[in-house]
Design an enzyme around this catalytic site. Structure first.
Site, short mmCIF file in Angstrom:
data_model
loop_
_atom_site.label_atom_id
_atom_site.label_comp_id
_atom_site.label_asym_id
_atom_site.label_seq_id
_atom_site.Cartn_x
_atom_site.Cartn_y
_atom_site.Cartn_z
CG ASP A 1 8.80 69.04 56.69
OD1 ASP A 1 7.52 68.89 57.17
OD2 ASP A 1 9.54 67.97 55.97
CG ASP B 1 7.93 63.14 59.25
OD1 ASP B 1 8.29 63.21 60.50
OD2 ASP B 1 6.59 62.61 58.88
#
Length: 185
Positions: free
Chosen positions: A9, A11
């Site tokens: 992922d 952020d």
């Protein structure tokens, strides 16, 4: 030739999650993130980023801003001899203000569409691959795509990742339990 992959992922895993990140001048890398990507590269794994970017649907920024940020991240990673093999992002959100992005899609995590798109384009060894995310939606997307998932605890990403790479080289990956979640951005 099949290779394992690490799906990151963005952020909250690679960069600090300050809410709708798109400006390279405001990006702060998570401690150990660049070294973690290099470790993935050095171990012979693909390094992929899969990220929900509903700020596009919400009208906060445009797709070009996300691509620009990913180009900047690639340049920053190159300085330490690291690279991301592919960036995937979902610009959609069912409550978006921009009509063309206001849809229910199969790419927005927790749906697995971004991961499955990468699995279709690259020769990935699914059984030796895993996702690192900071939200339940990341883990759910990975699990729906048939890969292991690990919940990042926000510490040093390289320290967190290193034993996972070792574990995967000595047998099948294990699935980490998850304990928090939300729908992601």
């Amino acid at each position: 030739m099949m290779r394992p992959a690490v799906f990151f992922d963005r952020d909250g895993v690679l960069n600090e999650d300050d809410g709708y990140a798109f400006d390279p001048a405001k990006i702060r890398w998570v401690q150990g993130a660049q070294q973690a990507v290099k470790a993935v590269n050095d171990a012979g794994y693909f390094a992929f980023v899969v990220t929900n970017q509903s700020g596009i649907a919400r009208g906060f920024f445009e797709e070009r801003h996300v691509r620009n940020l990913h180009d900047w991240m690639s340049c920053e990673l190159a300085v330490v001899g690291a690279h991301i093999d592919a960036f995937e992002f979902c610009p959609h959100h069912p409550d978006g203000l921009i009509e063309r992005y206001r849809i229910l899609c199969n790419c927005r995590k927790p749906q697995p569409g971004m991961i499955t798109a990468l699995l279709e384009r690259y020769p990935v060894d699914i059984n030796a691959s895993f996702m690192i995310g900071d939200k339940q939606s990341d883990l759910a997307a990975a699990q729906a795509a048939g890969i292991a998932a690990h919940l990042f605890d926000g510490s040093n990403l390289h320290t967190f990742l290193a034993p996972l790479l070792t574990a995967c080289s000595h047998g099948p990956p294990h699935r980490s339990p998850s304990h928090r979640g939300d729908a992601g951005k």
